[in-house]
Write a protein that holds these residues in place. Structure first.
Motif, PDB file in Angstrom:
ATOM      1  N   SER A  85       0.820  -1.281   0.096  1.00  0.00           N
ATOM      2  CA  SER A  85       0.308   0.169   0.048  1.00  0.00           C
ATOM      3  C   SER A  85       0.867   1.289   0.069  1.00  0.00           C
ATOM      4  N   ILE A  86       0.772   2.022  -1.272  1.00  0.00           N
ATOM      5  CA  ILE A  86       1.633   3.245  -1.196  1.00  0.00           C
ATOM      6  C   ILE A  86       1.351   4.353  -0.153  1.00  0.00           C
ATOM      7  N   ASP A  87      -0.179   4.185   0.094  1.00  0.00           N
ATOM      8  CA  ASP A  87      -0.602   5.278   1.042  1.00  0.00           C
ATOM      9  C   ASP A  87      -0.021   4.951   2.291  1.00  0.00           C
ATOM     10  N   GLU A  88      -0.043   3.606   2.937  1.00  0.00           N
ATOM     11  CA  GLU A  88       0.411   3.408   4.047  1.00  0.00           C
ATOM     12  C   GLU A  88       2.056   3.524   4.162  1.00  0.00           C
ATOM     13  N   PHE A  89       2.881   2.984   2.886  1.00  0.00           N
ATOM     14  CA  PHE A  89       4.235   3.234   3.236  1.00  0.00           C
ATOM     15  C   PHE A  89       4.536   4.865   3.214  1.00  0.00           C
ATOM     16  N   HIS A  90       3.626   5.858   2.266  1.00  0.00           N
ATOM     17  CA  HIS A  90       3.838   7.259   2.832  1.00  0.00           C
ATOM     18  C   HIS A  90       3.374   7.795   4.012  1.00  0.00           C
ATOM     19  N   SER A  91       2.635   6.895   4.788  1.00  0.00           N
ATOM     20  CA  SER A  91       2.290   7.609   6.163  1.00  0.00           C
ATOM     21  C   SER A  91       3.297   7.140   7.183  1.00  0.00           C
ATOM     22  N   LEU A  92       4.326   6.400   6.918  1.00  0.00           N
ATOM     23  CA  LEU A  92       5.538   6.159   7.523  1.00  0.00           C
ATOM     24  C   LEU A  92       6.202   7.398   8.066  1.00  0.00           C
ATOM     25  N   PRO A  93       6.938   7.439   9.300  1.00  0.00           N
ATOM     26  CA  PRO A  93       7.823   8.693   9.700  1.00  0.00           C
ATOM     27  C   PRO A  93       8.775   8.883   8.416  1.00  0.00           C
ATOM     28  N   ALA A  94       9.019  10.223   8.205  1.00  0.00           N
ATOM     29  CA  ALA A  94       9.936  10.578   7.296  1.00  0.00           C
ATOM     30  C   ALA A  94      11.431  10.116   7.308  1.00  0.00           C
ATOM     31  N   GLU A  95      11.619  10.404   8.698  1.00  0.00           N
ATOM     32  CA  GLU A  95      13.033   9.763   8.909  1.00  0.00           C
ATOM     33  C   GLU A  95      13.098   8.184   8.850  1.00  0.00           C
ATOM     34  N   TRP A  96      12.551   7.359   9.125  1.00  0.00           N
ATOM     35  CA  TRP A  96      12.167   6.127   8.492  1.00  0.00           C
ATOM     36  C   TRP A  96      12.587   5.779   7.211  1.00  0.00           C
ATOM     37  N   VAL A  97      11.735   6.265   6.125  1.00  0.00           N
ATOM     38  CA  VAL A  97      11.658   6.365   4.812  1.00  0.00           C
ATOM     39  C   VAL A  97      12.862   6.647   4.411  1.00  0.00           C
ATOM     40  N   HIS A  98      13.662   7.694   4.936  1.00  0.00           N
ATOM     41  CA  HIS A  98      14.822   8.220   4.483  1.00  0.00           C
ATOM     42  C   HIS A  98      15.884   7.587   4.559  1.00  0.00           C
ATOM     43  N   ASN A  99      15.759   6.490   5.984  1.00  0.00           N
ATOM     44  CA  ASN A  99      16.845   5.630   6.174  1.00  0.00           C
ATOM     45  C   ASN A  99      16.647   4.461   5.377  1.00  0.00           C
ATOM     46  N   LEU A 100      15.467   3.930   5.017  1.00  0.00           N
ATOM     47  CA  LEU A 100      15.063   2.912   4.200  1.00  0.00           C
ATOM     48  C   LEU A 100      15.697   3.441   2.884  1.00  0.00           C
ATOM     49  N   GLN A 101      15.485   4.443   2.269  1.00  0.00           N
ATOM     50  CA  GLN A 101      15.874   4.875   0.879  1.00  0.00           C
ATOM     51  C   GLN A 101      17.570   4.989   0.899  1.00  0.00           C
ATOM     52  N   SER A 102      18.189   5.394   1.902  1.00  0.00           N
ATOM     53  CA  SER A 102      19.591   5.289   1.912  1.00  0.00           C
ATOM     54  C   SER A 102      20.107   3.806   2.073  1.00  0.00           C
ATOM     55  N   ALA A 103      19.574   2.767   2.756  1.00  0.00           N
ATOM     56  CA  ALA A 103      19.840   1.451   2.985  1.00  0.00           C
ATOM     57  C   ALA A 103      19.606   0.742   1.459  1.00  0.00           C
ATOM     58  N   VAL A 104      18.505   0.964   0.829  1.00  0.00           N
ATOM     59  CA  VAL A 104      18.170   0.314  -0.568  1.00  0.00           C
ATOM     60  C   VAL A 104      19.347   1.215  -1.662  1.00  0.00           C
ATOM     61  N   ASN A 105      19.655   2.504  -1.370  1.00  0.00           N
ATOM     62  CA  ASN A 105      20.523   2.865  -2.449  1.00  0.00           C
ATOM     63  C   ASN A 105      21.936   2.302  -1.918  1.00  0.00           C
ATOM     64  N   SER A 106      22.077   1.844  -0.867  1.00  0.00           N
ATOM     65  CA  SER A 106      23.522   1.319  -0.529  1.00  0.00           C
ATOM     66  C   SER A 106      23.502  -0.157  -0.676  1.00  0.00           C
ATOM     67  N   ALA A 107      22.287  -0.776  -1.103  1.00  0.00           N
ATOM     68  CA  ALA A 107      22.168  -2.284  -1.253  1.00  0.00           C
ATOM     69  C   ALA A 107      22.542  -3.015   0.096  1.00  0.00           C
ATOM     70  N   ASP A 108      22.265  -2.259   1.280  1.00  0.00           N
ATOM     71  CA  ASP A 108      22.528  -2.855   2.578  1.00  0.00           C
ATOM     72  C   ASP A 108      21.267  -3.574   3.162  1.00  0.00           C
ATOM     73  N   PHE A 109      21.337  -4.962   2.772  1.00  0.00           N
ATOM     74  CA  PHE A 109      20.033  -5.556   2.828  1.00  0.00           C
ATOM     75  C   PHE A 109      20.052  -5.910   4.498  1.00  0.00           C
ATOM     76  N   GLU A 110      20.955  -5.979   5.344  1.00  0.00           N
ATOM     77  CA  GLU A 110      20.805  -6.210   6.834  1.00  0.00           C
ATOM     78  C   GLU A 110      20.477  -4.931   7.282  1.00  0.00           C
ATOM     79  N   GLN A 111      20.686  -3.754   7.021  1.00  0.00           N
ATOM     80  CA  GLN A 111      20.056  -2.620   7.475  1.00  0.00           C
ATOM     81  C   GLN A 111      18.463  -2.558   7.020  1.00  0.00           C
TER      82      GLN A 111
END
Length: 98
Positions: free
Chosen positions: A34-60
């Motif tokens: 659910s994109i709506d649910e995803f966008h309802s998550l805290p901005a800091e968490w989304v930012h951290n996830l995006q950083s981990a995805v961009n780094s391909a850090d699957f552990e993070q």
């Protein structure tokens, strides 16, 4: 350096012959996200996830998914499947702006 050059250099220095094998992936059934649910998550968490995805850090990525599991179990399940299967492309689609 192009991938062909890299493989050629590896073959030369390792004295091996690299053969390209066809990709054999078993399709994984990922529950819809659910994109709506995803966008309802805290901005800091989304930012951290995006950083981990961009780094391909699957552990993070897995650690971040665990943080939302109590309140967003279905979303965490879908993200967890993508992370478990190292589906970087699937995770990146969450950050594509329309």
């Amino acid at each position: 350096m192009q991938s062909e050059d890299l493989f050629s250099t590896l073959e030369k220095h390792l004295k091996v012959r690299l053969v390209e094998a066809p990709e054999q992936r078993t399709p994984v059934d990922v529950p819809p996200i659910s994109i709506d649910e995803f966008h309802s998550l805290p901005a800091e968490w989304v930012h951290n996830l995006q950083s981990a995805v961009n780094s391909a850090d699957f552990e993070q990525i897995s650690k971040l998914v665990d943080q939302i599991r109590p309140e967003h179990s279905q979303l965490a399940k879908s993200l967890g499947i993508l992370a478990k299967n190292y589906d970087l492309r699937g995770l990146m689609t969450l950050f594509i702006q329309d």
